[in-house]
Each structure stands twice: as structure tokens, then as C-alpha cells.
Enzyme design. Sequence first.
Site, PDB file in Angstrom:
ATOM      1  N   GLN A 114      49.567  12.306   5.756  1.00  0.00           N
ATOM      2  CA  GLN A 114      48.178  12.500   6.171  1.00  0.00           C
ATOM      3  C   GLN A 114      48.135  12.810   7.659  1.00  0.00           C
ATOM      4  O   GLN A 114      48.078  11.905   8.489  1.00  0.00           O
ATOM      5  CB  GLN A 114      47.337  11.260   5.856  1.00  0.00           C
ATOM      6  CG  GLN A 114      45.882  11.500   6.156  1.00  0.00           C
ATOM      7  CD  GLN A 114      44.986  10.360   5.708  1.00  0.00           C
ATOM      8  OE1 GLN A 114      45.388   9.465   4.998  1.00  0.00           O
ATOM      9  NE2 GLN A 114      43.748  10.424   6.149  1.00  0.00           N
ATOM     10  N   PHE A 115      48.148  14.108   7.983  1.00  0.00           N
ATOM     11  CA  PHE A 115      48.182  14.508   9.392  1.00  0.00           C
ATOM     12  C   PHE A 115      46.935  14.062  10.138  1.00  0.00           C
ATOM     13  O   PHE A 115      46.969  13.829  11.336  1.00  0.00           O
ATOM     14  CB  PHE A 115      48.412  16.020   9.537  1.00  0.00           C
ATOM     15  CG  PHE A 115      47.196  16.872   9.353  1.00  0.00           C
ATOM     16  CD1 PHE A 115      46.472  17.309  10.450  1.00  0.00           C
ATOM     17  CD2 PHE A 115      46.766  17.237   8.079  1.00  0.00           C
ATOM     18  CE1 PHE A 115      45.344  18.103  10.284  1.00  0.00           C
ATOM     19  CE2 PHE A 115      45.652  18.028   7.906  1.00  0.00           C
ATOM     20  CZ  PHE A 115      44.924  18.458   9.007  1.00  0.00           C
ATOM     21  N   THR A 116      45.809  13.892   9.449  1.00  0.00           N
ATOM     22  CA  THR A 116      44.574  13.487  10.128  1.00  0.00           C
ATOM     23  C   THR A 116      44.692  12.088  10.725  1.00  0.00           C
ATOM     24  O   THR A 116      43.959  11.751  11.656  1.00  0.00           O
ATOM     25  CB  THR A 116      43.355  13.547   9.189  1.00  0.00           C
ATOM     26  OG1 THR A 116      43.552  12.656   8.097  1.00  0.00           O
ATOM     27  CG2 THR A 116      43.133  14.961   8.673  1.00  0.00           C
TER      28      THR A 116
END
Length: 146
Positions: free
Chosen positions: A78-80
Amino acid sequence: MLSLIQRVTQASVSVDDVVVGQIDQGLLALVGVEPGDDEATLTRMADRLLGYRVFADDAGKMNRSLRDIGGGLLLVSQFTLAADTRSGMRPSFTSAAPPAEAERLFNRLVEICREKHAAGVETGRFGAHMVVSLVNDGPVTFLLRP
């Protein structure tokens, strides 16, 4: 690298309405890769994910780890999670690793966890639009850094 872990009674991740990863009791870990993460960071994170004591012992205290209970681990990139949210009204992703580097490091984290945890490690699909479902047990949620 950072991982938002949630103690779950069950969790799954789907892509295009197809379940690609699923666990019963264990940990769901949303993983954000940051610039500068390396093999030592990955090994430390794997040890923390598998050894962090968030499950109850016989006295009801959080003294047991994922390793201790033989639970499942569901890793979801989850890059966010690595976003910079300190200013403005829109996140900046300059604090997240570039996609190719993040995918390589995330996949290596999965390999390390699978080598160290025979009880089972599942994943989502890197870069895909994923739907994550979970039943948080507690609720118990922690943000881990290596």
C-alpha cells in the site's frame, strides 16, 4: 518501510472480484516501502511482523506473537501508507519508493516472511486495485517501523 498491522480473525484481498489472498486468525499487514529501504530493513520488518506480541496469552495479556500462535500473515502493498500528509489537503507521494523499487522490495519481504513462517503467508497483487476485507479482532492495530 512501515507496516500497519491489524490483528484479525479473518482477512482477504480480492482483485476483479477474485480472492487472491486469504487468512483466518493472524495479521493483516498493509506495507509501505520508502526510499532507502534495503535488505536489513526487510529482515528487521519480517522479524517484527512475525515476532510482535499482539495475541493474548492464557492471562489475557498481549504476550504471544504470530509465530507463537501459528497464525496467517496477509501482506498487502500500500504505497499510500508512505504518503506525506503534513501539509495541504492532498497527499504527496514523494516519500514513497518508486514503483519498480517498491515492487522488488515488497516481493523480497514476502520471500523472507515465507522462509521464516511456515504457517502461511498470503499476499494481494502489487499495483492492482484491491478490495481488502477483514474482521479486526479487538480492535488491535499498530504502526510498525523496522
